[in-house]
Motif scaffolding. Structure first.
Motif, short mmCIF file in Angstrom:
data_model
loop_
_atom_site.label_atom_id
_atom_site.label_comp_id
_atom_site.label_asym_id
_atom_site.label_seq_id
_atom_site.Cartn_x
_atom_site.Cartn_y
_atom_site.Cartn_z
N ALA A 551 0.85 -1.19 0.00
CA ALA A 551 0.00 0.00 0.00
C ALA A 551 0.89 1.24 0.00
CB ALA A 551 -0.92 -0.02 1.22
N ALA A 552 0.30 2.40 -0.26
CA ALA A 552 1.07 3.63 -0.38
C ALA A 552 1.89 3.93 0.87
CB ALA A 552 0.13 4.80 -0.68
N ASP A 553 1.39 3.52 2.05
CA ASP A 553 2.12 3.78 3.30
C ASP A 553 3.14 2.69 3.62
OD1 ASP A 553 0.45 1.71 3.94
OD2 ASP A 553 -0.53 2.71 5.63
N ARG A 580 1.26 -1.00 -16.50
CA ARG A 580 2.45 -1.81 -16.82
C ARG A 580 3.72 -0.98 -16.65
NH1 ARG A 580 1.81 -6.24 -20.82
NH2 ARG A 580 3.83 -5.54 -21.55
N PHE A 581 3.70 0.25 -17.18
CA PHE A 581 4.91 1.07 -17.10
C PHE A 581 5.23 1.41 -15.65
CE2 PHE A 581 8.03 4.30 -17.89
CZ PHE A 581 8.61 3.90 -19.08
N PHE A 582 4.20 1.65 -14.85
CA PHE A 582 4.41 1.91 -13.42
C PHE A 582 5.11 0.72 -12.77
CE2 PHE A 582 2.79 0.97 -9.13
CZ PHE A 582 3.28 2.07 -8.44
N MET A 583 4.61 -0.49 -13.06
CA MET A 583 5.20 -1.69 -12.47
C MET A 583 6.68 -1.82 -12.84
SD MET A 583 3.02 -3.15 -10.60
CE MET A 583 1.28 -3.47 -10.32
N ALA A 584 7.00 -1.59 -14.09
CA ALA A 584 8.38 -1.73 -14.54
C ALA A 584 9.27 -0.64 -13.93
CB ALA A 584 8.45 -1.66 -16.07
N ALA A 585 8.79 0.59 -13.96
CA ALA A 585 9.59 1.71 -13.47
C ALA A 585 9.88 1.61 -11.98
CB ALA A 585 8.87 3.03 -13.78
N MET A 586 8.97 0.98 -11.24
CA MET A 586 9.12 0.88 -9.79
C MET A 586 9.81 -0.41 -9.36
SD MET A 586 7.87 3.69 -8.69
CE MET A 586 7.54 3.48 -6.94
N GLU A 587 10.03 -1.33 -10.28
CA GLU A 587 10.62 -2.63 -9.92
C GLU A 587 12.13 -2.52 -9.82
OE1 GLU A 587 11.68 -6.38 -9.00
OE2 GLU A 587 9.79 -5.38 -8.67
N SER A 588 12.58 -2.24 -8.62
CA SER A 588 14.01 -2.13 -8.34
C SER A 588 14.44 -3.37 -7.57
CB SER A 588 14.29 -0.87 -7.49
OG SER A 588 15.65 -0.75 -7.23
N GLN A 589 15.43 -4.06 -8.06
CA GLN A 589 15.82 -5.37 -7.51
C GLN A 589 15.94 -5.35 -5.99
OE1 GLN A 589 19.35 -6.84 -9.40
NE2 GLN A 589 18.38 -6.99 -11.41
N LYS A 594 5.85 0.42 -3.56
CA LYS A 594 4.76 1.13 -2.89
C LYS A 594 3.76 1.60 -3.95
CE LYS A 594 7.08 2.86 1.26
NZ LYS A 594 7.48 4.08 2.00
N MET A 595 2.51 1.24 -3.76
CA MET A 595 1.48 1.64 -4.72
C MET A 595 1.33 3.16 -4.71
SD MET A 595 -0.37 0.18 -6.91
CE MET A 595 -0.79 1.41 -8.14
N ASP A 596 1.32 3.76 -5.89
CA ASP A 596 1.22 5.21 -6.01
C ASP A 596 0.37 5.52 -7.24
OD1 ASP A 596 1.52 7.91 -6.28
OD2 ASP A 596 3.69 7.93 -6.00
N GLU A 601 -1.08 7.60 -12.95
CA GLU A 601 -1.68 8.70 -13.73
C GLU A 601 -0.60 9.43 -14.53
OE1 GLU A 601 -4.43 12.70 -13.00
OE2 GLU A 601 -3.56 11.64 -11.30
N GLY A 602 0.58 9.58 -13.93
CA GLY A 602 1.68 10.24 -14.63
C GLY A 602 2.11 9.48 -15.87
N TYR A 603 2.08 8.15 -15.81
CA TYR A 603 2.46 7.36 -16.98
C TYR A 603 1.35 7.34 -18.02
CZ TYR A 603 6.51 6.12 -14.23
OH TYR A 603 7.66 6.20 -13.49
N ARG A 604 0.12 7.56 -17.60
CA ARG A 604 -0.96 7.78 -18.58
C ARG A 604 -0.68 9.10 -19.32
NH1 ARG A 604 -6.69 7.69 -19.81
NH2 ARG A 604 -6.85 9.30 -21.37
N ASN A 605 -0.20 10.11 -18.59
CA ASN A 605 0.15 11.39 -19.22
C ASN A 605 1.33 11.20 -20.18
OD1 ASN A 605 -1.83 12.54 -17.65
ND2 ASN A 605 -0.42 13.31 -16.09
#
Length: 912
Positions: A551-553, A580-589, A594-596, A601-605
């Motif tokens: 979760a975000a927290d 999908r892009f959110f998942m990839a961009a946030m996937e750090s080994q 954290k869900m954001d 929305e930013g990746y939709r933009n």
């Protein structure tokens, strides 16, 4: 095709996925190509897409689309797990709603009903995976109960049995009294619930006393009902209090059973009285203590039946009043626990707990209140009972040896490497694997028994009968196999094993496994065991373990907390590409995500920006490229973008080779948004203001069309839907983007040209930043002076003054000293030659003194706030006791004000 003004993901996604699947795009037939194979962790047939599935499958799809575009014969195996317990529960629950139950039917009739449910309602998750854009080979969709898969499961069991690696044994299991089956550790959830700690006297036998003169041993327990099956009292061998009674006996209250005092290091002298009651038939630790004390599992006492009701022990010493009682209080009726405590209290064996009440007075209580870590079944929802039963076990210790060796010698790489320690720790201390389940739905164990309990293991009843001999009556084992047993065969049984198929020959071993770290042992390690056993080699050379989506927290998502995020809801709102892009961009080994939603929305933009860039290209006659190699380019801006493409391809390839999904996503994001959309399109706009047929315009259209194509190809693994749509919108294509070739620019470009563009971009960026700091309007055109220009600066100012004026809004730019008076300084980096200093007069542009006053006031405020926050964060009491979100906010505020101090000091310095 002229693109609509608005980007609408929903319509695009449905259309393109249907097209890909219908045209066989998910498995190009490339018989001569190098194979690339991954298998998806088969979701339960009862499952639905959750945020963890979205992460797991997005990462797999990125890899498979990337490798497909690199020319590999890419196969992503897809299928579902029959999910024994979960599926049987679903069907039984539906029967309950109709006032029906499983036991009203024969086993065969019930199984038929499960198959009917699967046909009608099972596998909803496969439709949801399609919505995510997963390019799986649906034409070969697998199910762990398919006929060929069942054959593989039975053969593995029979072979393991014949090799002495599967055996039947009496051991403790996690027993779910509601589902009436053994369950795996993965299906057990530890919950902390209110409970009690009782202390009892166990009288020493034969007149023996402790050195202190005490004629009993004090024991403590959170489960007093289990004393009905106690078989020993354990003390530490070095505990001076009990050395004299080791080997002596105690007489148990209630049952009168005579049990020994044994020495075992399991007893902790520092905990409670240092003496521990041992119930080997109902506690995992006690089971091991009992074995070390010489008690054979077959002789261990069992005091509960499958419903967790008290039954008579083998020695017949449980009083009749307990027989049939449930272990706990239920529906207002006292259970065995309550009766045991009551009788021990009546007989004087209960040692009361003394504590102070609110008034400071000492009061006696039957037990000490405590929070107790208690195992619950994740599906049955009741307390799990360690229960002594006959079950089938796999000798996991022997099967673990080869996987351990393979990870140690690098034959199998675990990414990130930090998980290796955990892997070794578990594998080197592995316990026998209980593979039998007391269910009807699943792979029935291929074992038959005769009247003397002799067992015959075979592929069929005919083969078993042949083993037993003619006329011997056989009864088949009622149990089914653990679903993890069948899914352990997934990497090769899905390819046709045990038959020697062409598919198996080409695609085994697989190339990579991507999975959550939480199933490292339950699935990943067991696939390694079975791959080595059945195929003679590891099922894949690399294992990538991703984290959880939180979760975000930062809290773990759970239905009870109400913080679960529905990925389908996010797809509805922002589109699958953005998620999908959110998942990839946030996937750090090695890190959880954290869900954001704001970032989604930013990746939709980001998708919308790409859409608008494609529309700009269309409006200027920029169409699809016809070449894989970069076009010939003379203009500096065109050479620069070709060079940027080459650099981005290199960054992407390196990140994908290292499985750095975040780095790969960042590389294509920065190139698309900043280099192409923000800079390149701005740089080439003047070209289209003149003669549309000029050599410069023709070249620029070719290069821009090629560069946009490279973006669509590189971005496709991450955002497949919008890229496929734009690919076809740009012109007539002879193939879909999903099967396009990965970029291969192979271009020679002028470093002088690219350096010049980099110089203009750096100058423009710094001028815009300086204007922003001083409150100067972005569009304001300012004069500038360069006292000591580098060679790069001189040549660029001479050739590209129009670009400098349009982008940096500097005109005129004069080489020489600036007139005296207030001015700001801006630097443009000139490669290894340092920076070119631009002096920009400010007389008449801003009120210098008023601006200094404003900046000084803002600086003082930020300095004060930063100092206050620094003090708060250096206070250990605040960091340790404040809510985590309050500490995070303070850290973020401190970072913000610290940055503001730096920015404002720089602005004041500009004013001199």
């Amino acid at each position: 095709m002229t693109l609509p003004t608005t980007f609408n993901p929903a319509e695009i996604e449905a259309r393109w996925y249907k097209h890909w699947e219908e045209t066989g795009g998910f498995r190009p037939e490339r018989p001569d190509a190098e194979p690339y194979t991954i298998v998806n962790p088969p979701p339960n047939v009862t499952g639905s897409l959750h945020i963890g599935h979205a992460l797991d499958n997005t990462l797999q799809d990125i890899v498979i689309r990337y490798e497909r575009m690199r020319g590999k014969d890419a196969l992503w195996v897809v299928g579902m797990d029959h999910a024994g317990i979960a599926t049987q529960m679903v069907v039984e629950r539906q029967m309950e709603e109709r006032q029906d139950k499983r036991t009203n039917y024969s086993r065969e009739e019930f199984i038929e009903k499960v198959w009917e449910w699967k046909a009608e309602s099972g596998g909803a998750i496969t439709k949801q995976l399609r919505r995510l854009g997963c390019s799986m080979d649906w034409s070969r969709e697998q199910f762990t109960m398919d006929e060929h898969f069942t054959k593989a499961v039975l053969k593995t069991f029979v072979d393991l049995y014949n090799d002495g690696l599967i055996y039947r044994d009496k051991r403790l299991v996690n027993w779910d009294p509601k589902l009436k089956t053994a369950i795996s550790d993965l299906e057990v959830e530890q919950q902390t619930i209110p409970g009690h700690f009782w202390h009892f006297k166990y009288p020493l036998a034969d007149g023996v006393t402790l050195d202190s003169g005490q004629d009993y041993i004090e024991v403590a327990t959170t489960r007093p009902e289990t004393m009905l099956a106690d078989m020993a009292v354990a003390v530490h061998p070095d505990d001076e209090r009990y050395k004299s009674v080791i080997g002596k006996h105690v007489i148990l209250p209630i049952t009168g059973r005579r049990v020994p005092v044994v020495a075992d290091e399991h007893a902790d002298p520092e905990l409670g009285s240092g003496a521990v009651k041992i119930t080997p038939g109902h506690d995992f630790n006690d089971f091991e203590v009992g074995k070390r004390a010489g008690i054979a599992p077959a002789d261990m006492l069992n005091m509960l039946d499958g419903d967790a009701n008290v039954c008579q022990t083998a020695d017949g010493l449980v009083p009749d009043e307990y027989i049939g009682l449930h272990r706990f209080k239920r529906d207002g009726v006292d259970g065995a626990r309550e009766l045991v405590v009551q009788r021990l209290k009546e007989q004087g064996y209960l040692i009361p707990h003394v504590q102070k009440n609110r008034n400071g007075e000492q009061v006696e209580m039957d037990a000490e209140p405590r929070q107790i870590a208690t195992p619950f079944g994740d599906r049955g929802g009741v307390v799990i009972e360690p229960w002594l039963t006959d079950q089938w076990y796999v000798d996991a210790e022997k099967l673990a040896q080869k996987p351990i060796e393979q990870v140690r010698n690098g034959e199998v790489e675990i990414v990130p490497k930090t998980w290796e320690k955990t892997f070794f720790n578990w594998m080197e201390n592995i316990q026998p694997w209980c593979v039998s389940r007391q269910l009807w739905w699943g792979h029935r164990i291929p074992a038959w028994f005769d009247s003397d309990d002799n067992v015959y293991v075979a592929m069929s009843e005919e083969e078993a009968q042949a083993q037993a001999g003619e006329g011997v009556e056989l009864t088949r084992d009622n149990d089914v196999l653990d679903t993890w047993f069948s899914s352990a065969l997934w990497p090769f049984a899905t390819l046709g094993w045990p038959e020697k198929t062409d598919l198996l020959e080409k695609h085994f071993p697989n190339d990579l496994l991507i999975s959550g770290f939480d199933i490292l042992f339950f699935w990943d390690a067991r696939m390694m065991m079975m791959g080595n056993y059945n195929m003679g080699e590891a099922p894949w050379p690399r294992l990538y373990l991703h984290g959880l989506v939180r979760a975000a927290d930062g809290a773990k998502m759970s239905k009870s907390k109400g913080n679960v995020v529905d990925p389908l809801g996010l797809i509805d709102q922002y589109g699958a590409d953005a998620l999908r892009f959110f998942m990839a961009a946030m996937e750090s080994q090695g890190r959880d995500i954290k869900m954001d939603e704001k970032r989604v929305e930013g990746y939709r933009n980001f998708a919308t920006k790409l859409w608008n860039a494609a529309r700009f290209c269309q409006s200027n006659g920029i169409a699809a490229s016809t070449t894989l190699r970069a076009p010939k380019a003379r203009l500096a801006a065109n050479q620069w973008i070709i060079g940027e493409v080459q650099q981005t391809v290199e960054e992407l390839d390196k990140a994908m080779a290292e499985l750095r999904f975040d780095a790969a996503a960042n590389a294509i994001y920065q190139f698309t948004w900043s280099r192409f959309c923000d800079w390149y399109l701005e740089l080439i706009k003047p070209v289209f203001g003149g003669d549309a047929d000029s050599p410069a315009a023709i070249e620029t259209r070719e290069v821009a069309g090629w560069a946009l194509d490279q973006i669509l190809v590189m971005l496709h693994p991450f955002m497949p839907f919008i890229t496929e749509e734009l690919w076809h919108a740009q012109g007539t294509r002879h193939y879909d983007l999903i099967t396009a070739k990965w970029p291969d620019p192979r271009a020679e470009i002028s470093k002088d040209a690219t350096d010049a563009i980099d110089w203009v971009i750096d100058l423009t960026t710094n001028v815009r930043s300086a204007k922003n700091e001083l409150g100067i309007a972005p569009g304001a055109k300012l004069a500038a002076f360069v006292p000591s220009p580098s060679q790069l600066a001189s040549s660029t100012i001479e050739r590209s003054s129009a670009a400098i004026e349009r982008l940096a809004r500097l005109a005129p730019v004069t080489i020489g000293e600036a007139p005296s008076g207030p001015a700001m300084q801006v630097t443009a980096q000139a490669g290894s030659g340092g920076g070119d200093v631009f002096v920009i007069p400010l007389e008449g542009i801003i009120d210098i003194e008023a601006e200094k006053t404003r900046l000084e006031k803002a600086l003082a405020a930020s300095e004060k706030e930063a100092k206050s926050l620094e003090g708060r964060l250096s206070n250990a009491n605040f960091v340790e006791r404040a809510k985590p979100e309050a500490v995070e906010k303070a850290k973020a505020d401190f970072a913000h004000h610290s940055a503001e101090v730096e920015r404002l000091e720089a602005a004041l310095a500009r004013l001199g």
